[in-house]
Design an enzyme around this catalytic site. Structure first.
Site, mmCIF file in Angstrom:
data_model
loop_
_atom_site.group_PDB
_atom_site.id
_atom_site.type_symbol
_atom_site.label_atom_id
_atom_site.label_comp_id
_atom_site.label_asym_id
_atom_site.label_seq_id
_atom_site.Cartn_x
_atom_site.Cartn_y
_atom_site.Cartn_z
ATOM 1 N N ARG A 200 -3.882 -7.187 -10.550
ATOM 2 C CA ARG A 200 -2.594 -6.712 -10.005
ATOM 3 C C ARG A 200 -2.365 -5.694 -9.363
ATOM 4 N NH1 ARG A 200 1.117 -10.125 -11.527
ATOM 5 N NH2 ARG A 200 2.813 -8.687 -11.713
ATOM 6 N N HIS B 7 -0.611 -14.901 -5.654
ATOM 7 C CA HIS B 7 -0.461 -15.164 -7.086
ATOM 8 C C HIS B 7 -1.386 -14.529 -7.771
ATOM 9 C CE1 HIS B 7 1.348 -16.367 -10.812
ATOM 10 N NE2 HIS B 7 0.123 -16.776 -11.044
ATOM 11 N N THR C 222 5.406 -7.698 -7.256
ATOM 12 C CA THR C 222 6.039 -9.020 -6.909
ATOM 13 C C THR C 222 7.010 -8.799 -5.654
ATOM 14 O OG1 THR C 222 5.552 -9.874 -9.142
ATOM 15 C CG2 THR C 222 7.190 -10.901 -7.666
ATOM 16 N N ARG D 11 -0.033 -7.499 -0.993
ATOM 17 C CA ARG D 11 1.411 -7.807 -0.608
ATOM 18 C C ARG D 11 2.103 -6.778 0.341
ATOM 19 N NH1 ARG D 11 2.645 -9.661 -6.605
ATOM 20 N NH2 ARG D 11 2.441 -11.950 -6.371
ATOM 21 N N ASN E 110 5.695 -16.640 -1.342
ATOM 22 C CA ASN E 110 4.836 -15.990 -1.820
ATOM 23 C C ASN E 110 3.377 -16.023 -1.215
ATOM 24 O OD1 ASN E 110 3.712 -13.912 -3.635
ATOM 25 N ND2 ASN E 110 4.216 -14.986 -5.612
#
Length: 89
Positions: free
Chosen positions: A19, A49, A25, A36, A46
């Site tokens: 993560r 994931h 997110t 990201r 997105n």
């Protein structure tokens, strides 16, 4: 259709580690250097994931992988990377 690459990772603090690598997110607010933060702009489209917890992973992994596609092995350098307490957690 767009190609998808799926991987299933396991290890010491793997959920938190992945993560951190992926980034938060809301892609526009993700830190530079995260996947990201470098490559995404939208939560609608997105880019990547990852499970947010071990509990989520238990539900999500079977969506993408058959049981026979998941295998475990001992990392050859694991004894040099992790102390005995870390390997047992």
């Amino acid at each position: 259709l767009t190609p998808v690459v799926a991987i299933c990772l396991e290890g010491v603090d793997s959920v938190n580690t992945v993560r951190a690598l992926v980034g938060i997110t809301k892609a526009r607010d993700a830190a530079p250097g995260t996947i990201r933060g470098e490559f995404a702009m939208s939560t609608q489209a997105n880019l990547i994931h990852c499970s947010d917890s071990l509990e989520s992973a238990k539900t999500e992994v079977p969506r993408f992988f058959k049981a026979e596609e998941i295998f475990s092995y001992e990392v050859a350098l694991g004894h040099y990377i992790y102390n005995s307490g870390e390997r047992e957690s």
